[in-house]
Design an enzyme around this catalytic site. Structure first.
Site, PDB file in Angstrom:
ATOM      1  N   HIS A 169       1.833   4.404  -2.899  1.00 47.05           N
ATOM      2  CA  HIS A 169       1.903   5.862  -2.736  1.00 47.05           C
ATOM      3  C   HIS A 169       3.269   6.382  -3.194  1.00 47.05           C
ATOM      4  O   HIS A 169       3.368   7.434  -3.826  1.00 47.05           O
ATOM      5  CB  HIS A 169       1.698   6.238  -1.267  1.00 47.05           C
ATOM      6  CG  HIS A 169       0.273   6.228  -0.809  1.00 47.05           C
ATOM      7  ND1 HIS A 169      -0.742   6.857  -1.488  1.00 47.05           N
ATOM      8  CD2 HIS A 169      -0.305   5.670   0.297  1.00 47.05           C
ATOM      9  CE1 HIS A 169      -1.888   6.699  -0.837  1.00 47.05           C
ATOM     10  NE2 HIS A 169      -1.645   5.974   0.245  1.00 47.05           N
ATOM     11  N   HIS A 212       0.826  -1.207   0.000  1.00 48.39           N
ATOM     12  CA  HIS A 212       0.000   0.000   0.000  1.00 48.39           C
ATOM     13  C   HIS A 212       0.865   1.264   0.000  1.00 48.39           C
ATOM     14  O   HIS A 212       0.723   2.135  -0.855  1.00 48.39           O
ATOM     15  CB  HIS A 212      -0.917  -0.020   1.225  1.00 48.39           C
ATOM     16  CG  HIS A 212      -1.856   1.137   1.304  1.00 48.39           C
ATOM     17  ND1 HIS A 212      -3.184   1.050   0.944  1.00 48.39           N
ATOM     18  CD2 HIS A 212      -1.669   2.430   1.704  1.00 48.39           C
ATOM     19  CE1 HIS A 212      -3.764   2.231   1.108  1.00 48.39           C
ATOM     20  NE2 HIS A 212      -2.857   3.085   1.581  1.00 48.39           N
ATOM     21  N   GLU A 213       1.759   1.363   0.969  1.00 49.53           N
ATOM     22  CA  GLU A 213       2.588   2.566   1.066  1.00 49.53           C
ATOM     23  C   GLU A 213       3.546   2.669  -0.117  1.00 49.53           C
ATOM     24  O   GLU A 213       3.873   3.772  -0.576  1.00 49.53           O
ATOM     25  CB  GLU A 213       3.352   2.590   2.395  1.00 49.53           C
ATOM     26  CG  GLU A 213       2.463   2.571   3.627  1.00 49.53           C
ATOM     27  CD  GLU A 213       1.400   3.662   3.627  1.00 49.53           C
ATOM     28  OE1 GLU A 213       1.633   4.731   3.024  1.00 49.53           O
ATOM     29  OE2 GLU A 213       0.328   3.446   4.227  1.00 49.53           O
ATOM     30  N   HIS A 234       3.556   6.778  -6.840  1.00 47.19           N
ATOM     31  CA  HIS A 234       2.809   7.963  -7.271  1.00 47.19           C
ATOM     32  C   HIS A 234       3.684   9.207  -7.129  1.00 47.19           C
ATOM     33  O   HIS A 234       3.679  10.101  -7.994  1.00 47.19           O
ATOM     34  CB  HIS A 234       1.543   8.090  -6.431  1.00 47.19           C
ATOM     35  CG  HIS A 234       0.472   8.924  -7.051  1.00 47.19           C
ATOM     36  ND1 HIS A 234      -0.742   9.136  -6.441  1.00 47.19           N
ATOM     37  CD2 HIS A 234       0.409   9.626  -8.209  1.00 47.19           C
ATOM     38  CE1 HIS A 234      -1.493   9.908  -7.205  1.00 47.19           C
ATOM     39  NE2 HIS A 234      -0.815  10.223  -8.278  1.00 47.19           N
TER      40      HIS A 234
END
Length: 685
Positions: free
Chosen positions: A474, A470-471, A477
């Site tokens: 990010h 998940h992180e 991104h």
């Protein structure tokens, strides 16, 4: 230039020289940065030339290097490596930063210059990104009160100053109160049956605290979650649960009840001053949802689909607990324990069976390897770059042609002074400077994984591997950003869109073909057995209804605080308000008196997710639909990954999120993919 924060850096890629910076450097650095920023704004305001995009918008965008430096360093440390000194500095400097923000956002002369540019926008031949920057700046000033009469501007400024202090204090109270609690157990019977990993960690924690023996548990995620899942003593689980659910709610100096009421009311009052019915209306108008009604529409639709499933799951676990000796009604502190017992018995799988195959070093290889396979990028550790704590590791990230993309800092383990949870931050933003040079990003991912012990390396649970993915999503991104303007770059997108890249990455966790690339036993080196993977896949829908309703309940609670059009009564009981707000999504009995989540709900009261927590479920619809595209073309499709990188990850906030998604997917998102992934059908809605 004597301050090490502002001296030219002799580090690789201009990385922050954490080894040369002391706490004493921050206050003077902030004040120097504030003075620079204020002087910049004054120079723009008093520029006698006709306002242009270059001498107004670009001047604002590129004129505060010192503020980027000191903020990038300080606020990361404040959350990941905090000290009493840093917290004291934050309390002193936040009002000054807020005052600067108000000086800018409430400046009528500055807004007039922006408005003059905005009114001529169609004749300026601006490209898409420049036009977006202008539109965002104009809307931002308008929503910050630039059009208000002076008297109301003053009210807004006072609310803003007060709010900065309140949200900061709220978060610090959570950290201090959470770290104030420990549970030391010395009788072997009290920990009988708990996993060896949890006991090793608890024994090490006791030693670190100077205890001669026993097992020390605290409220950090690795300790608390394992305790609630595996400790067979109901009274001890209740004790831990009450400690966790009373953070910020106890009758002590860290109580947040009065603070959160004032935060919520200040937000409502600020929104009303700006002409919005509620804070939620103000926040949502430039997000994908647009209106509170759309948020409730999503929450209600998902609740209708998942709650019947959750109620069946509740009965399943209740019956199981009663068959296995629990006489009392199931309470919140019973749920994790009996759910885990059921999972172990019926799916023949638990976290401890999976841990040996998820040694952190191997998981890092797997996650990085997934990015290499999808996007062609590579990660090389650089030990010469200074770090803010010995636990932190830094990687150079390069494209498949060798082009430098950015730096990735990884901070994996819990420690004193570190907030719980997991997050990604930009240490340095991506943008192109006035000379056209690409300022590549420096990104940090922060987690609280199960650390190594004297006997074992760091072995992760399946959930922790999911958190890493998940992180890391990010971070991609942030790293892939290809924007000219820092205020539009990377993760600076609508809050209900920002979780798409992170949640998309979690989909690979249940793909055997990916697990086969790295999951091997930390002692024998044997690949994870297919039968174990099959059991994990069989269990992936276990309690999917309960988990969805739990997440929906947080969304309802958030909206209850921020969709109000009247202030909370001064004597409003936070516990009662909370129970009423999320009752329709609750599956378990309400928490007893003294147990309340609102007082430690950092996401909405100090973390930027106010009127935005629904975004996790909103983005879940997007990520399931997006991964459906990968499934259609192959889960490692370089073509789909290339399209996602170009149309989403590189774009920042250049266009509305709806347009970004449609450019990638070729259509609007559909909810059916989420229901199918969770084992439901569209008929459930």
């Amino acid at each position: 230039m004597t301050n090490p924060i502002f001296k030219p850096y002799d580090t690789p890629y201009g990385a922050y020289p954490f080894d040369k910076i002391t706490e004493e450097d921050f206050l003077p650095a902030f004040r120097e940065a504030i003075a620079e920023k204020r002087a910049l704004i004054d120079s723009i305001i008093h520029n006698p030339d006709l306002p242009t995009f270059e001498n107004t918008l670009l001047a604002m965008e590129h004129g505060s290097d010192k503020m980027e430096r000191v903020s990038g360093i300080f606020f990361n440390l404040l959350h990941s490596n905090s000290t009493d000194g840093l917290q004291a500095i934050s309390q002193e400097i936040m009002p000054e930063l807020t005052e600067l923000g108000n000086y800018i956002s409430l400046s009528q002369p500055l807004f007039e210059r922006i408005k003059q540019v905005y009114d001529r926008r169609d004749s300026l031949a601006l490209d898409e990104e420049d036009m977006r920057l202008l539109q965002e700046a104009y809307d931002g000033f308008k929503d910050s009160g630039a059009l208000l009469p002076d008297e109301e501007k003053k009210k807004l400024e006072e609310l803003s100053l007060r709010q900065s202090q309140l949200t900061l204090t709220y978060g610090q109270n959570v950290l201090k109160d959470e770290q104030n609690y420990t549970l030391l157990l010395t009788a072997p019977d009290d920990v009988e049956g708990m996993p060896a990993t949890a006991l090793d960690m608890a024994r090490q924690r006791a030693r670190n605290k100077g205890e001669s023996g026993g097992w020390l548990f605290d409220l950090s995620a690795p300790s608390y979650v394992s305790f609630m899942q595996h400790n067979r003593h109901r009274h001890l689980r209740e004790q831990m649960y009450r400690a966790k659910m009373s953070v910020g709610a106890k009758d002590n100096e860290y109580n947040n009840e009065k603070i959160l009421r004032e935060i919520a009311d200040n937000r409502m009052n600020s929104a009303r001053l700006l002409g919005y019915p509620s804070f939620a209306h103000m926040v949502l108008h430039d997000r994908m949802a647009k209106q509170p009604e759309a948020v409730y529409g999503l929450l209600d639709k998902l609740l209708a689909a998942y709650k019947p499933v959750a109620q069946e799951e509740l009965k399943l676990i209740e019956d199981y607990a009663h068959r296995n000796g629990q006489v009392e009604a199931l309470m919140p502190w019973d749920w994790s324990y009996w759910a885990e017992q059921y999972r172990q018995e019926h799916y023949r799988i638990d976290d401890e069976m999976m841990r040996p195959y998820f040694r952190l070093e191997q998981v890092i290889k797997g996650v990085f390897g997934l990015a290499t396979r999808l996007y062609g990028i590579n990660f090389v550790r650089n030990k010469s770059i200074p770090v803010y704590h010995p636990d932190v590791t830094v990687y150079e990230v390069r494209d498949e042609d060798g082009e430098y993309i950015g730096l990735l800092y990884a901070d994996f383990f819990p420690r004193k002074g570190k907030h719980s949870g997991a997050w990604m931050n930009n240490l340095q933003d991506q943008y192109r400077d006035v000379r056209g040079c690409d300022h590549r990003p420096h990104v940090v991912i922060v987690m609280n994984f199960t650390p190594s012990t004297a006997d074992k390396p760091s072995l992760l649970t399946v959930g922790e591997v999911g958190t890493f993915l998940h992180e890391f999503g990010h971070s991609l991104h942030g790293l892939f950003s290809r924007c000219r303007h820092s205020s539009l770059s990377g993760t600076s997108v609508a809050r209900d869109f920002v979780e798409l890249p992170s949640q998309l990455m979690e989909n690979w966790l249940t793909e055997p073909e990916w697990l086969d690339t790295f999951a091997c036993h930390y002692i024998t080196g044997e690949r994870m057995p297919r039968q174990l993977i099959d059991r994990m896949l069989a269990a992936r829908h276990f309690l999917v209804g309960y988990s969805a309703c739990r997440q929906l309940s947080f969304g309802y609670l958030d909206m209850a605080y921020h969709h109000r059009e009247e202030p909370m009564p001064a004597d409003a009981d936070v516990k009662s308000f909370e129970d009423e707000a999320w009752h329709k999504a609750l599956i378990l009995p309400p928490a007893p008196d003294g147990c309340v989540m609102s007082t430690s709900f950092n996401h909405i009261f100090s973390g930027g997710y106010a009127a935005g927590y629904y975004g996790y479920k909103w983005a879940e619809v997007l990520d399931a639909d997006a991964f459906g595209y990968f499934r259609e073309q192959g889960i490692f499709s370089r073509e789909v990954a290339k399209k996602f990188r170009h149309e989403v990850l590189e774009q920042g906030d250049k266009r509305d999120a709806e347009l970004l998604y449609e450019a990638f997917r070729g259509r609007s998102p559909r909810i059916e993919a989420l229901l199918q992934r969770d084992g439901l059908t569209s008929k459930s809605c």
